[in-house]
Scaffold this motif. Structure first.
Motif, mmCIF file in Angstrom:
data_model
loop_
_atom_site.group_PDB
_atom_site.id
_atom_site.type_symbol
_atom_site.label_atom_id
_atom_site.label_comp_id
_atom_site.label_asym_id
_atom_site.label_seq_id
_atom_site.Cartn_x
_atom_site.Cartn_y
_atom_site.Cartn_z
ATOM 1 N N PHE A 26 -14.713 -27.034 -14.577
ATOM 2 C CA PHE A 26 -14.853 -25.829 -13.844
ATOM 3 C C PHE A 26 -15.606 -25.880 -12.527
ATOM 4 O O PHE A 26 -15.285 -25.348 -11.436
ATOM 5 N N TRP A 71 -14.251 -17.723 -17.854
ATOM 6 C CA TRP A 71 -12.977 -18.762 -18.016
ATOM 7 C C TRP A 71 -12.933 -19.508 -19.003
ATOM 8 O O TRP A 71 -11.991 -19.676 -19.818
ATOM 9 N N GLY A 81 -5.936 -18.369 -16.859
ATOM 10 C CA GLY A 81 -6.152 -17.518 -15.449
ATOM 11 C C GLY A 81 -4.647 -17.295 -14.877
ATOM 12 O O GLY A 81 -3.595 -17.659 -15.267
ATOM 13 N N PRO A 279 -7.191 -22.486 -10.193
ATOM 14 C CA PRO A 279 -6.949 -22.253 -12.134
ATOM 15 C C PRO A 279 -5.797 -23.485 -12.599
ATOM 16 O O PRO A 279 -6.126 -23.634 -13.525
#
Length: 319
Positions: A26, A71, A81, A279
């Motif tokens: 991430f 997330w 996402g 994403p």
């Protein structure tokens, strides 16, 4: 240490590693030059209101920790996402493409295991010119990258001879296997050579063992000696290498899928990286990491079963 305790410990370690990997996956998005909003605008000039709207839509104004945990919570629920490029849920993209990639990897793995074990066993047992010929062939295979093999196989068997399709994944299991044959062979060529050489080396070492000499002196048939005392004692090394083979397949499939326009997650990752579809890239990267760790977990659990001489948790010393 009992098998169940060992398995539980390895699963806990895998979960902790996967959590750390999720943070890295991430956070890597924010190491790219420029802001995420500038990538979404594709270099076009925009008013402050438009930039603010994009930041609000994708929660780019939220603190990093808030975005990460939002997330991560979505990932745990199966929600990765929404794709910026395809304007759809990433989970749907993965559901459409992941089966193709898994089938391709399974086909390539079957070819690698069958070809690598057979060639390695023949080279170790026969020796002489047969051994030299197999070593030469596997040296050529190991020196041929997957993308080069893809171009060669595609040019010969798809374009010139017309035996196989030059691209695509097909419809239905039978058609998919036909379409994925050349990509699977392109993936497998390098790894067949590697597994064959590892199998040969392990069996040659086992052949020099005292237990083999004792078995032969007792009149045990040669086939039984090879099967029970040589090949079986080599399985620990071979299994460890097979885990590395699967991990390599996960990486190399990106190049091969792109060359054959297969439409799996490898090609999707390449396209998403080019278009800065964060994403989708994050989801695929996390899945690849999870598959990699799952393969290593399976190898660790199988090693004591394949080779009883190993104690639980001694994979490093066995290797």
């Amino acid at each position: 240490m009992t098998f169940l305790r060992f398995a539980a410990r390895r699963v806990a370690e895998m979960a902790a590693t996967l959590l750390a990997a999720s943070f890295v996956v991430f956070g890597a998005m924010y190491l790219a030059p420029g802001s995420p909003a500038s990538f979404l605008l594709s270099g076009r000039s925009a008013s402050p209101e438009a930039v603010a709207a994009i930041n609000s839509q994708y929660h780019l104004d939220d603190p990093f920790a808030v975005r990460y945990f939002d997330w991560l919570g979505g990932v745990l629920r199966g929600d990765f996402g929404r794709s910026i490029t395809y304007r759809t849920d990433v989970s749907r993209l993965l559901a459409d493409r992941l089966p193709t990639t898994l089938l391709l990897i399974a086909m390539a793995l079957a070819v690698v295991v069958a070809g690598g074990l057979l060639l390695g066993r023949i080279a170790a047992v026969r020796g002489g010119r047969v051994d030299s010929a197999i070593l030469l062939a596997t040296t050529f295979a190991v020196g041929t990258p997957s993308f080069v093999a893809a171009v060669l196989l595609q040019g010969l068997f798809a374009v010139r001879l017309g035996w196989f399709p030059s691209g695509g994944a097909g419809d239905g299991i039978g058609d998919m296997i036909w379409h994925l044959t050349l990509p699977a062979l392109a993936l497998a060529l390098y790894l067949i050579g590697m597994l064959a050489r590892v199998t040969r080396s392990a069996m040659v070492e086992a052949l020099a063992g005292e237990h083999v000499t004792v078995a032969r002196s007792r009149g045990v048939p040669e086939r039984q000696v090879i099967r029970r005392h040589v090949f079986r004692n080599s399985l620990g090394t071979v299994l460890t290498t097979t885990g590395l083979v699967v991990s390599t397949l996960l990486v190399c499939t990106i190049l091969v899928e792109t060359a054959f326009s297969v439409g799996g997650i490898g090609q999707l990752l390449e396209l998403s990286t080019t278009t800065k579809d964060f994403p989708t890239v994050q989801a695929i990267a996390l899945i690849i990491v999870a598959l990699f760790m799952a393969v290593n977990l399976i190898v660790d659990l199988l090693l004591p079963l394949v080779d009883p001489r190993l104690t639980l948790g001694t994979r490093g010393s066995a290797a």
